[in-house]
Motif scaffolding. Structure first.
Motif: not given
Length: 332
Positions: A293-307, A323-330
């Protein structure tokens, strides 16, 4: 990620959906939970989705559903589903069952319009949640003589790989909600969750659990075996799931070991923490599944780099990634 935006084609898709009441108010007592429990099964039947498990709490609910790939729905099945959702037609409904049956039997453009209108509400997780939340809000406001929205914003959703350990882990996490809240020590004692329904022998809940523990490439002999496997995942193989190397830990200690020390603890202990991977992770599954799903999410969210595909921390999760990196406490 909005479940409505992420489509899965050519296969069944499983989603963990969660929604909270306005301001997180504790509005749902036992009566309200029971009504919502019944509506979850009723609306799922109408929409043609399979409830795998669920949990209703006082200010939110979780539901894990499988949405089948698009199939042909016969007119007789459309009528059956309509009666499930509207068993007692009222003057406020668009059509009674007799009128609907006559319209379908007549054929032509009007019949096709009726079919399209009904089918648009089926086989889609967003329509399932929309119908469920709307119907419960109407009942709740009428019963409590209130008006206005009941639920806060839109629901959250995580796409879950529909077989194997990711699905089983997500189901266990959902069923452990009342344990994390301190309401019970064992989810079988909390009547408003799928696991408890399966334990007391309710067929639909048992089938959902069986589906969780039956991989498409294998077979699970019985609901009893599925219950036993699910219980082992929930409690681990020892006595106290919070006992680690002879020491009983509380949830704060478990969270601290993971977040601050980057430690690895038994799954049963970690599952008793609140884990944002399971509510905010966008997609949960094997590395191969999530990577798809990496490519489709990159396109959908208009991200410069793939997640990036990230392995889960805190326990020996096996091949479960997010897929989500979650920067705050998990964990909390």
């Amino acid at each position: 990620m909005r479940a409505k935006r992420l489509k899965v084609y050519g296969m069944d898709a499983s989603y963990h959906c969660m929604t909270r009441t306005v301001n997180g108010e504790h509005l749902l007592g036992d009566r309200e939970k029971e009504v919502l429990r019944k509506m979850i099964w009723q609306v799922a039947d109408f929409c043609g989705v399979q409830v795998l498990t669920y949990c209703v709490m006082s200010n939110h609910f979780h539901v894990l559903v499988e949405v089948p790939e698009v199939t042909v729905v016969t007119d007789s099945e459309l009528l059956r589903r309509y009666q499930v959702l509207y068993p007692k037609p009222t003057k406020y409904q668009e059509a009674s069952i007799k009128v609907l049956e006559a319209e379908l039997a007549a054929g032509g453009e009007e019949a096709e319009a009726v079919r399209r209108r009904l089918l648009a509400r089926m086989g889609d997780v967003s329509e399932f949640m929309k119908t469920l939340k709307q119907r419960f809000t109407i009942w709740f406001n009428h019963s409590h003589k209130r008006f206005g929205p009941l639920w806060a914003d839109r629901f959250k959703s995580v796409l879950v790989e529909g077989e194997g350990y990711p699905l089983k882990t997500m189901a266990a996490y959902i069923d452990l909600n009342p344990v994390r809240a301190g309401l019970v020590d064992d989810p079988k004692d909390y009547r408003f969750c799928g696991y408890a329904e399966a334990v007391i022998g309710r067929e639909a809940a048992g089938y959902g659990l069986l589906r969780i523990w039956t991989d498409r490439i294998g077979s699970q002999q019985s609901v009893a075996n599925a219950l036993q496997a699910h219980r082992t995942l929930i409690f681990g193989k020892g006595g106290d799931p919070m006992q680690v190397k002879g020491q009983v830990m509380d949830r704060n200690q478990v969270s601290q070991v993971i977040e601050e020390q980057d430690g690895v603890l038994p799954r049963a202990a970690v599952l008793r923490c609140r884990i944002r991977y399971f509510t905010d992770g966008a997609i949960l599954g094997s590395a191969e599944y999530v990577r798809g799903f990496v490519d489709s999410v990159q396109v959908e969210r208009k991200r410069r780099h793939p997640p990036k595909v990230n392995p889960l921390r805190g326990a020996a999760w096996g091949d479960v990634t997010v897929l989500q990196s979650l920067r705050r406490r998990v964990f909390s």
